[in-house]
Enzyme design. Structure first.
Site, short mmCIF file in Angstrom:
data_model
loop_
_atom_site.label_atom_id
_atom_site.label_comp_id
_atom_site.label_asym_id
_atom_site.label_seq_id
_atom_site.Cartn_x
_atom_site.Cartn_y
_atom_site.Cartn_z
N ASP A 477 0.84 -1.20 -0.05
CA ASP A 477 -0.04 0.03 0.09
C ASP A 477 0.96 1.08 -0.02
O ASP A 477 2.21 1.26 0.20
CB ASP A 477 -0.85 -0.02 1.26
CG ASP A 477 -2.25 0.76 1.19
OD1 ASP A 477 -2.27 1.39 0.08
OD2 ASP A 477 -3.01 0.62 2.12
N ASP A 544 -10.63 2.18 -3.20
CA ASP A 544 -11.32 1.92 -1.59
C ASP A 544 -12.68 2.13 -1.61
O ASP A 544 -13.39 1.89 -0.52
CB ASP A 544 -10.69 3.18 -0.68
CG ASP A 544 -9.39 2.59 -0.11
OD1 ASP A 544 -9.03 1.38 -0.28
OD2 ASP A 544 -8.61 3.43 0.45
C1 DGJ Z 1 -5.70 2.10 1.99
C2 DGJ Z 1 -5.98 0.69 1.42
O1 DGJ Z 1 -6.71 1.10 0.23
C3 DGJ Z 1 -7.15 -0.10 2.25
O2 DGJ Z 1 -7.49 -1.28 1.53
C4 DGJ Z 1 -6.71 -0.54 3.54
O3 DGJ Z 1 -5.56 -1.22 2.99
C5 DGJ Z 1 -6.02 0.85 4.36
N1 DGJ Z 1 -5.16 1.76 3.17
C6 DGJ Z 1 -5.34 0.36 5.56
O4 DGJ Z 1 -4.67 1.54 5.99
#
Ligand code: DGJ
Length: 721
Positions: A477, A544
């Site tokens: 990430d 997200d």
């Molecule tokens: C952003 C990601 O897109 C989410 O799926 C998740 O992993 C969060 N970060 C966790 O902080």
């Protein structure tokens, strides 16, 4: 195939149905003659008309009709007689940036050489492609530009990149680099861009070209949620399945620019390249600057044809590793199920339920390390928090594996929280400008990967964890964009690009050391969904926003360039956490099928009916997963009018297909709609449920759809009889 016609000094890059044609003019300048439908070598008539144009200056005093300002060029520069956007700018010691690039030599060879330090498309055998390198020289400075073009034998696609070589004796600064640039007299086209924001990535925008410069860019240090490094040019009249379309993708994950400049004579200069704010890359004598690669895809069958070529190319000759071809596991991720609030028992309980419905991999997301109770602390301290997970990751992984599931883990390796042991020990390890405040985003700063000791730390931290337990999947990430982009290790104008190069070096090191691990990239959802990341990680968390209805337009836009197998897509809880919408479980599943399929909710909280549907979805998915991974996408109905969306995936041999239809907004006592299918074998007969229907009828007449309710979905599985 690449042909060179010596008497006209013309190069023909021949795809199955397309040609990209270049020529060296009488004065040694490299001209763009054509990129479009296939023409055979030698069949070109007059392709450029020279006119005496006012206010377009002439480098050759004897010829008032010759000006760089009006020539259709392949590698335009600045500072001389072209006032349009340059593709390459190099600043000389006296502060000027003139480059007069004249043909010096060329070579054509089978295959495709690797790009050092950068992601790129590749061949598996030299018969798959030919590569042309044309060397241009600016005599006064000794700067050479080497343009590289690879034509793929089986794809209407050209990979383009360039190298700037300083053969002079003084240090020069590279200040602009476009990987591709070409001029075409077709300003009546339309420009497609993929735009949006966090939770609203890659929405399709199509706008008519107008005089002047138009386009998209990212100055955020990553390819970004806001604009994607992919654009397309649509001929007048081109649509989803008809007409000529040219797509350009930059194989790069940092800032970029993609633009079209329509000039005074309605000629359009299209460019795509890296865009590092304040780029000043010092090029010492004999040093070389390698540009990222641009992939240029031509289609005579509209956007759909363009996307299918992009998908095949990206899936098979850009993505690498074991999971390029292997089926991706159906996963469950705990993020939306628990956020930071979990312990081993809670995770195992989710995994047990997931196993019951056929899920294959359990992913532990953010919060397992350091003092991470929320997003304020812990990034950088990649040591398991045993208060949450007694016995550490090894014990948790063993318990998951004991369920006959695999275990995956989230990291955000490029970041550090000021509240972390790492930051307390090395406060200078983040990107920052000495004497200025350090801007935080999500309470975090960016590690300066351009410093070898920082990259080594990240490598060691991640690889130590990966060796400490049976970890089969990593979600990588990245949750903020770059600010205060400076480093003591390098001149300021180099740090943006060096960050991306250092990231690639780190990804190469880690992914090659753990070839059995499936890596998924992520940046607050799809903030770094680009062709560069796909070279290291074959799938990306698409957004997200996990709402099935929002996902329709996100996945639709993403599918313009990127294959279905690259889009992480999960069934999540309702009411949805991002938009509060409630949609049927089946619809959530059908929408997530057209990606790397998984779940992201606590299955223990589902009603018995929804749990049963989730189980049925896994059964249905297992039946079509190979088809969805390898098949050709045909978009049948785009979601932009908020009425409905429909698409289908057809197996490469056309023996199978899966059609998906999702109603968005229902109307009272509505009409019967018709869904005409695409891509089937017209001579074949297909079984759909109890019926057998000809491929010709399915495409010419279509399926009749009775009125449906809001958010209802349907799939049809077609099999040739
Ligand atoms: C952003 C990601 O897109 C989410 O799926 C998740 O992993 C969060 N970060 C966790 O902080």
């Amino acid at each position: 195939m690449i042909a060179y016609v010596a008497d006209s000094r013309t190069f023909f890059l021949q795809g199955p149905r397309s040609s990209y044609v270049l020529a060296v003019d009488a004065h040694g300048r490299l001209l763009h003659l054509h990129w479009g439908g296939r023409v055979e070598p030698g069949s070109l008539g007059q392709v450029a008309i020279a006119l005496d144009r006012p206010f377009s200056p002439n480098p050759l005093p004897a010829d008032r009709r010759y000006s760089l300002d009006t020539l259709p060029q392949e590698c335009p520069t600045g500072g001389l007689t072209d006032f349009r956007s340059p593709a390459v700018l190099v600043e000389h010691p006296d502060g000027t940036s003139a480059l007069d690039l004249i043909y010096e030599s060329h070579a054509i060879a089978p295959g495709k050489p690797r790009l050092v330090g950068l992601p790129a498309s590749y061949c598996e055998t030299t018969a798959e492609a030919d590569t042309l390198v044309i060397v241009l020289l600016d005599k006064p400075s000794g700067v050479r530009v080497e343009l590289s073009y690879t034509q793929f034998r089986d794809h209407d696609a050209v990979a383009r990149s360039l190298r700037i070589r300083n053969a002079g004796d003084a240090i020069r600064q590279v200040t602009r680099v476009c990987s591709a640039s070409f001029d075409q007299p077709q300003a009546e086209r339309r420009l497609l861009t993929l735009d949006g924001s966090w939770a609203r990535e890659r929405q399709v925008t199509i706008a008519a070209l107008r005089p002047g410069v138009q386009g998209v860019l990212s100055r955020r240090g990553t390819s970004s949620h806001q604009h994607n490094p992919f654009i397309a040019l649509l001929d007048a009249g081109a649509d989803e399945s008809h007409g000529e379309v040219c797509g350009l993708a930059l194989v790069y994950s940092g800032g970029f620019t993609a633009q079209v400049e329509v000039d005074q004579y309605a000629s359009a200069r299209t460019q795509i390249g890296l865009d590092a704010p304040g780029l000043r890359w010092a090029l010492a004598p004999n040093a070389v600057f390698q540009s990222p690669e641009a992939l240029l895809v031509w289609s005579g069958d509209g956007l759909g044809g363009m996307s299918r070529t992009c998908h095949r190319l990206f899936r098979t000759r850009l993505a690498r590793g074991k999971f390029r071809d292997a089926p991706r596991p159906i996963l469950i991720n705990n993020w939306e199920a628990t956020y930071f609030n979990f312990d081993t028992e809670k995770l195992v309980a989710i995994a047990i339920k997931a196993k019951e419905i056929g899920v294959e991999l359990m992913v532990l997301d953010d919060g397992w390390f350091g003092a991470r109770a929320d997003d304020r602390a812990g990034l950088g301290d990649w040591v398991c928090n045993e208060r949450k997970l007694p016995g550490g990751l090894r014990v948790l992984a063993e318990r998951i594996e004991a369920l006959d599931m695999r275990f995956g883990l989230w990291f955000e390796p490029e970041m550090v929280n000021p509240d972390s042991d790492l930051y307390r020990a090395h406060p200078d390890w983040c990107l920052h400008i000495p004497g200025r405040p350090r801007s935080e985003a999500r309470n975090q700063l960016i590690l300066d990967l351009t410093r070898p000791e920082v990259s080594d730390y990240v490598y060691l931290a991640v690889s130590t964890v990966l060796r400490s337990a049976r970890i089969s999947y990593v979600k990588w990430d990245m949750n903020r964009h770059l600010t205060e982009v400076a480093s003591p290790a390098h001149p300021a104008g180099e740090v943006h690009h060096r960050y991306v190069l250092a990231l690639y070096a780190l990804l190469e090191r880690i992914t090659s050391e753990f070839p059995d691990v499936l890596f998924e990239s992520c940046s607050g959802g799809g903030g770094r969904f680009d062709a560069g990341m796909l070279h290291y990680m074959p799938q990306v968390w698409c957004s997200d926003n996990s709402d099935a209805i929002c996902r329709l337009s996100i996945q639709h836009g993403t599918s313009m360039a990127y294959p279905l197998s690259s889009m992480g897509a999960h069934v999540s809880a309702c009411p949805n956490h991002q938009v509060s919408r409630t949609t049927p479980m089946r619809t959530r599943g059908h929408v997530a099928f057209t990606g790397a399929f998984g779940f992201e909710l606590d299955l223990n909280k589902l009603s018995p009916e929804d749990l049963a549907t989730a189980r049925e979805l896994v059964v249905e998915y297992n039946h079509v997963r190979r088809l969805l991974a390898d098949g050709d996408l045909h978009r049948l109905r785009e979601p932009s009018d908020n009425q409905a969306a429909a698409w289908m995936v057809v197996s490469p041999d056309r023996r199978q297909a899966l059609v998906t239809y999702v109603r968005i907004s229902a109307v009272g006592n509505g009409p019967i709609s018709v869904l005409r299918l695409h891509g089937l074998d017209p001579a074949a007969r297909y079984r759909i449920g109890e019926e057998v229907i000809g491929g010709d009828a399915l495409m010419a007449i279509g399926l009749r759809l009775p009125p449906t309710h809001d958010f209802q979905s349907r799939t049809w599985h077609l099999e040739q009889v």
